[in-house]
Design an enzyme around this catalytic site. Structure first.
Site, mmCIF file in Angstrom:
data_model
loop_
_atom_site.group_PDB
_atom_site.id
_atom_site.type_symbol
_atom_site.label_atom_id
_atom_site.label_comp_id
_atom_site.label_asym_id
_atom_site.label_seq_id
_atom_site.Cartn_x
_atom_site.Cartn_y
_atom_site.Cartn_z
ATOM 1 N N LYS A 199 -12.320 -17.692 -41.039
ATOM 2 C CA LYS A 199 -11.247 -16.674 -40.964
ATOM 3 C C LYS A 199 -10.274 -17.137 -42.108
ATOM 4 O O LYS A 199 -9.255 -16.163 -42.521
ATOM 5 C CB LYS A 199 -10.841 -16.533 -39.499
ATOM 6 C CG LYS A 199 -10.280 -17.846 -39.083
ATOM 7 C CD LYS A 199 -8.818 -17.806 -39.099
ATOM 8 C CE LYS A 199 -8.189 -19.093 -38.435
ATOM 9 N NZ LYS A 199 -6.822 -19.491 -38.706
ATOM 10 N N ARG A 234 -0.209 -18.810 -43.168
ATOM 11 C CA ARG A 234 0.145 -19.505 -44.387
ATOM 12 C C ARG A 234 -0.960 -19.271 -45.250
ATOM 13 O O ARG A 234 -0.803 -19.106 -46.554
ATOM 14 C CB ARG A 234 0.312 -20.835 -44.046
ATOM 15 C CG ARG A 234 -1.086 -21.449 -43.477
ATOM 16 C CD ARG A 234 -0.712 -23.046 -43.094
ATOM 17 N NE ARG A 234 0.204 -23.006 -42.035
ATOM 18 C CZ ARG A 234 0.735 -24.220 -41.390
ATOM 19 N NH1 ARG A 234 0.256 -25.340 -41.850
ATOM 20 N NH2 ARG A 234 1.552 -24.221 -40.544
ATOM 21 N N GLY A 261 -8.469 -19.148 -31.391
ATOM 22 C CA GLY A 261 -8.101 -18.246 -30.943
ATOM 23 C C GLY A 261 -6.722 -17.673 -31.745
ATOM 24 O O GLY A 261 -6.215 -18.588 -32.368
ATOM 25 N N ASP A 281 -9.112 -14.180 -33.896
ATOM 26 C CA ASP A 281 -8.637 -15.147 -34.479
ATOM 27 C C ASP A 281 -8.343 -14.649 -35.960
ATOM 28 O O ASP A 281 -7.458 -14.761 -36.844
ATOM 29 C CB ASP A 281 -9.168 -16.511 -34.471
ATOM 30 C CG ASP A 281 -8.610 -17.744 -34.898
ATOM 31 O OD1 ASP A 281 -7.337 -17.439 -35.279
ATOM 32 O OD2 ASP A 281 -9.086 -18.983 -34.636
#
Length: 329
Positions: A192, A256, A137, A245
């Site tokens: 993702k 990052r 999430g 997400d």
């Protein structure tokens, strides 16, 4: 009082300790660095990550004793980078996780073996699927530290177990919901990060918002094709555990992976970007694992292939993205 072990000393581990301890769970917090543990005991904050978060040591016990931490808890939360999971857990006897509920807060895969964290736990530590959970999430650690409204999805094959862990997380700024798609959530979390790397590279190359919107749109089709090939069940990929997400990782200043990709797009080498960030971008390792898996699946994955070529074959980012943009509509 629930007893929870949290393994890891990074920002996400720190955020999870904050949530759990403030909800009055007893948290046994393993950190590898003894100086960090001593600092935490003395000053009640993590000196390296989210240092503004103060901990109540009545509920948080930091230590470097891994076996002791795991033995003391009923729930074990893994919050170390995927590339370090094997070396960390190698310190434990094979039966150490028996009868524990193991929660993966890792959005990555075991390098070289190209398997999910949950598959690794089942294969090497005999942790049954029914005793494993995955946290997913849109929920950046930095926003948890600031107590911004955040949403978590707990994936599991056993919704009752997932709901129990959700109760340990819910508070005024965290909403947690169970979902019975353990593997799909975990693979999507891996994917993702690869897409976020691609978005960062595009930004580093000065591609604009229009292109990034198309990139993310095409990424959802790529993720869907991959998930359908590896485990074909119906999923509503527009949900927060999937699309949500992806969006926060692709667009947020705290991502990052996006930051790492941006540096690559601006001309940094992989090593120089890793050195300057001083943090692990899971997508760097994940793209190699997904690329290797897809050699058998043969799914059309132009974004993943482009990121792999840039990071591992040292193809120029501008060359790969000029090719990639012609594949989008």
């Amino acid at each position: 009082m629930e007893k929870v072990a949290v393994l890891g000393g990074g920002s996400w581990a720190t955020a999870l300790v904050k949530i759990l301890s403030e909800n009055k769970s007893k948290v046994f917090w393993w950190m590898r660095n003894s100086n960090d543990v001593q600092h935490l005991v003395q000053y009640r904050h993590n000196p390296r990550y989210l240092s503004g978060v103060q901990f109540d040591l009545n509920y948080v016990k930091p230590t470097t004793q891994l076996a002791e931490v795991v033995a003391s808890a009923d729930w074990v939360v893994l919050a170390v980078p995927a590339a370090f999971v094997q070396s960390v857990l190698s310190e434990l006897p094979r039966g150490a996780l028996k009868n524990k509920v193991v929660v993966s807060a890792i959005k990555g895969m075991i390098p070289q073996e190209n398997i999910l964290i949950t598959d690794y736990l089942e294969r090497y530590f005999q942790v049954a699927n029914s005793h494993q959970l995955v946290i997913a999430g849109p929920c950046h650690a930095e926003e948890v530290a600031l107590e911004k409204q955040s949403y978590l999805t707990i994936g599991s094959h056993d919704l009752a177990v997932a709901e129990h862990f959700c109760e340990l997380l819910r508070n005024r700024y965290v909403k947690a919901s169970p979902l019975d798609d353990l593997d799909g959530i975990e693979y999507c979390a891996v994917m993702k990060n690869i897409i976020a790397l691609a978005c960062g590279i595009a930004r580093g190359l000065n591609f604009g918002d229009n292109f990034q919107a198309v990139l993310v749109s095409n990424a959802m089709f790529e993720i869907e094709r991959f998930l359908d090939a590896i485990m074909p069940i119906h999923r509503a990929l527009s949900g927060s555990a999937y699309l949500g997400d992806l969006l926060v990782t692709a667009y947020s200043q705290f991502s990052r992976n996006r930051t790492f990709g941006n540096m690559i797009g601006r001309g940094y080498t992989v090593k120089s970007a890793q050195f300057e960030m001083n943090m692990v971008a899971e997508g760097y390792y994940a793209v190699q694992s997904i690329y290797e898996l897809n050699k058998k699946l043969k799914v059309e994955m132009p974004i993943t292939n482009a990121v792999y070529q840039i990071l591992y074959e040292r193809i120029s980012p501008i060359v790969e993205f000029e090719i990639l943009k012609e594949k989008f509509n």
